[in-house]
Design a protein around this motif. Structure first.
Motif, PDB file in Angstrom:
ATOM      1  N   ALA A 291     -45.931 -64.876  -7.494  1.00 61.10           N
ATOM      2  CA  ALA A 291     -46.897 -63.913  -6.713  1.00 61.10           C
ATOM      3  C   ALA A 291     -47.184 -62.851  -7.895  1.00 61.10           C
ATOM      4  O   ALA A 291     -46.141 -62.087  -8.490  1.00 61.10           O
ATOM      5  CB  ALA A 291     -46.205 -63.431  -5.858  1.00 61.10           C
TER       6      ALA A 291
ATOM      7  N   TYR B  42     -52.472 -59.853  -4.484  1.00 67.10           N
ATOM      8  CA  TYR B  42     -51.557 -60.924  -4.969  1.00 67.10           C
ATOM      9  C   TYR B  42     -51.864 -62.278  -4.911  1.00 67.10           C
ATOM     10  O   TYR B  42     -52.263 -62.753  -3.872  1.00 67.10           O
ATOM     11  CB  TYR B  42     -50.172 -60.670  -4.055  1.00 67.10           C
ATOM     12  CG  TYR B  42     -49.369 -59.429  -4.615  1.00 67.10           C
ATOM     13  CD1 TYR B  42     -48.616 -59.714  -5.507  1.00 67.10           C
ATOM     14  CD2 TYR B  42     -49.172 -58.338  -3.756  1.00 67.10           C
ATOM     15  CE1 TYR B  42     -47.704 -58.735  -5.797  1.00 67.10           C
ATOM     16  CE2 TYR B  42     -48.376 -57.479  -4.179  1.00 67.10           C
ATOM     17  CZ  TYR B  42     -47.348 -57.521  -5.075  1.00 67.10           C
ATOM     18  OH  TYR B  42     -46.923 -56.394  -5.543  1.00 67.10           O
TER      19      TYR B  42
ATOM     20  N   ALA C  61     -50.209 -59.387  -8.969  1.00 63.66           N
ATOM     21  CA  ALA C  61     -51.389 -58.675  -8.544  1.00 63.66           C
ATOM     22  C   ALA C  61     -52.165 -58.607  -9.688  1.00 63.66           C
ATOM     23  O   ALA C  61     -51.710 -58.363 -10.798  1.00 63.66           O
ATOM     24  CB  ALA C  61     -50.906 -57.465  -7.936  1.00 63.66           C
TER      25      ALA C  61
END
Length: 668
Positions: A63, A166, A65
């Motif tokens: 994950a 994300y 961003a």
């Protein structure tokens, strides 16, 4: 100029370690819509999962961003959250989706058409949405934004945001291999390709996507001087794993010019011999006894690597070992006579205490006589045995048994010459309590405790069962021979397949105790410790959970003291619960194959996060499919362990300066 500056900025950004990692073929599968410190919910759909090649339970997700650009995915910050898929999660509108799906199934079934024929595009897209319930394993990050910054790992996250920025990626083959091998050894010589990543028993999607080719590399030094557990049912690949590790340590020692002794307790003889099917075996790591030694009850005289696994029961240097084996062999005979017999104390007293030494001498007459009665060959005794007795009854005995006993100088002192002489004297004295009353008093001497079992076939038959471990020509202690092997950095295999479980247990415990004591002597003398590894197959037959104090249990001593002596332990067994908790608590490396009992997986769940893998461990019975946590590894990795093969053997041989073996003729 602005365009050029942006291009340079993007190029610089893409070369940052974690940005480069995500752009190495990682495939987007969705985004996070809920995140906390321990878990994350990932929104995805069937199209993304299909394009990614499937997302298995237990699989890793990344994950990050950032945002997609024409040049690639740009991270907002140099950190990546590592997730592991635990299962599915309901969507906020899950109840509505269920009602819609129910209507689609009902309408399609009633009309006899396909599902797509009764839905529009928007509805189909909505119905394909789903979510993963993921565990947050930790964070990969860099302390600076420099291109050459070192990637670090933390086993948590230090901030929670609700940003929808994300995005979640499925690792590519290259990145998956990097994750599964993290942190890779600095020195490439220390790396062992132990197998391939494997998340599920069903491998169709992995084969199509190619993730079944993602290598898992471990640091061999993790397994040196530390405790390693290999758990799994019979025929799940424990022996294959051990052979792979032993060979890797052998190669590591050669590469680093480091002497590392390895001792294998082999209950089935599978390590001591060449496998008839694939013609491989650990004995092939060396051509002579400078490198490999195999201790057997019946060694092959034409193979210098094979040595006798025997002791001379008449040799007082190994008296404790001989008496322990006899006591254990007779333990199943539960009569008063046998209990009194096992209560005898045969430790040699101080020679200056003449009274105690003479009482001990008569007990030894009974013991040596019992061995002779049970068929333990050996004419002359290795050390002289002096006893004291009154002249008249002894003169009568010597007149009737010429050559069995002779006078030893001063009056009343006699020397027992042979085991046959000890038997004759013991039976003579035992049948004449009136002439030798002193030696028939249990409070005074253990002679009668031993002689009393001469006529009980249960005891004598039990003692006869361990005759294979007696060698009249054997010299010294096998434990000391093995200590010298460890000093020399040899691979030593103790073949216990010819004895019963009791004998194997006593023999192995005594050897380990001897090695610990010798290592302790070096430690107290401030000498450099000896690098060695002890490998125990079928450990449940040797380990005894709980019952004894540390001082009495060599395996627990090994787990507690061995680190300072640089003694490693690799143990394999079918049962987690058969291993003392003190050993489990000091275990650094874990390789867990199939276990068929929730009793065992509940015990396993106390360590690291194996609880998450319990359903897979119980369900998947595939050979070589393990869940692995190593000393330097940061999380559990599911692995299909590579099959021990010719290449591994020849690689280790070549590293040691030996020629490759042509396996076509080996083992025939």
């Amino acid at each position: 100029m602005t365009g050029i500056a942006d291009a340079v900025r993007r190029s610089t950004e893409l070369r940052k370690p974690l940005t480069a990692l995500i752009n190495k073929g990682c495939v987007p599968v969705g985004g996070i819509y809920r995140l906390d410190y321990d878990s994350a919910i990932v929104l995805t759909d069937d199209f993304k999962k299909h394009k990614a090649g499937g997302v298995p339970r237990g699989g890793f997700l990344l994950a990050v961003a950032g945002e997609n650009t024409e040049s690639g995915f740009m991270l907002e910050d140099q950190e990546v959250i590592l997730l592991r898929v635990r299962g599915t999660a309901p969507l906020p509108n899950e109840s509505e989706l269920i009602q819609t799906r129910l209507a689609v199934v009902r309408d399609a079934g009633a009309s006899g058409v396909g599902f797509d024929d009764v839905t529009d595009v928007l509805t189909r897209n909505e119905l394909q949405q789903s979510a993963f319930d993921c565990e947050v394993l930790g964070t990969f990050y860099t302390e600076t934004d420099a291109r050459d910054a070192q990637i670090e790992y933390g086993a948590d996250i230090d901030n929670v945001v609700v940003s929808a920025r994300y995005q979640v990626f499925l690792p590519s083959i290259e990145v998956l291999s990097w994750l599964a091998s993290y942190p890779e050894p600095v020195d490439n010589r220390d790396a062992l390709a132990i197998g391939k990543v494997r998340f599920a028993a069903t491998r169709r999607k992995a084969l199509v996507a190619g993730t079944d080719q993602a290598d898992v590399r471990v640091d061999v030094s993790d397994f040196i001087g530390r405790k390693t557990a290999v758990f799994g049912m019979t025929r799940t690949g424990k022996s294959n794993t051990i052979k792979t590790l032993v060979t890797a340590v052998h190669r590591y020692g050669s590469e680093h010019k480091r002497s590392i002794g390895q001792l294998i307790f082999d209950p089935q003889g599978e390590y001591a011999n060449v496998n008839k099917q694939d013609k491989t075996g650990l004995r092939l790591l060396g051509d002579d006894d400078n490198t490999v030694r195999i201790y057997k009850v019946e060694p092959n005289s034409t193979d210098i690597r094979e040595k006798p696994l025997r002791i001379n029961f008449y040799d007082r240097e190994v008296l404790d070992a001989g008496w322990s084996l006899v006591s254990e062999a007779t333990a199943p005979v539960n009569t008063n006579y046998s209990k009194d017999f096992r209560s005898a104390v045969l430790s040699e007293p101080d020679r200056n205490d003449r009274s105690a030494y003479n009482r001990w001498g008569w007990a030894m007459v009974a013991f040596y006589g019992l061995l002779a009665k049970c068929g333990f060959q050996g004419s002359s005794l290795p050390q002289e045995l002096i006893i004291a007795a009154q002249a008249d009854p002894m003169n009568a005995f010597m007149a009737a048994n010429s050559g069995a006993v002779i006078q030893a100088g001063r009056p009343g002192s006699y020397r027992v010459l042979t085991s046959a002489g000890a038997l004759a004297l013991a039976e003579w004295v035992g049948e004449r309590p009136g002439e030798f009353p002193k030696w028939h008093e249990r409070s005074n001497c253990h002679f009668v405790d031993i002689w009393s079992v001469y006529k009980y076939t249960g005891v004598t038959s039990a003692i006869r069962s361990i005759r294979a471990f007696h060698g009249a020509q054997s010299a010294g202690d096998v434990g000391e021979h093995l200590w010298q092997d460890m000093l020399a950095g040899r691979l030593a295999i103790v073949d216990l397949s010819s004895g019963n479980d009791k004998v194997a247990k006593v023999m192995s415990e005594r050897i380990v105790t001897h090695l610990l004591n010798r290592a302790s002597e070096r430690f107290r003398a401030d000498d450099d410790p000896v690098d060695m590894q002890i490998i125990v197959e079928e450990a449940h037959n040797l380990f005894e959970r709980g019952g004894r104090d540390v001082a009495d249990d060599p395996w627990v001593r090994l787990s507690k003291e061995a680190a300072k002596y640089r003694m490693g332990l690799i143990y394999a067994t079918q049962e987690v619960t058969s291993v003392d908790k003190r050993i489990l608590s000091n275990t650094s490396n874990w390789l867990i194959a199939h276990l068929n009992s929730d009793h065992e997986t509940r015990e396993l769940a106390h360590y690291y996060d194996f609880k998450v893998w319990a359903p897979s461990i119980m369900r998947a019975e595939d050979i070589g499919f393990v869940r692995m946590k190593t000393y330097s590894g940061k999380f559990i990795v599911p692995v299909q362990v590579a099959k021990f093969d010719h290449a591994m053997v020849n690689n280790a041989r070549n590293t040691a300066g030996l020629a490759s073996i042509d396996f076509q003729d080996e083992g025939e």
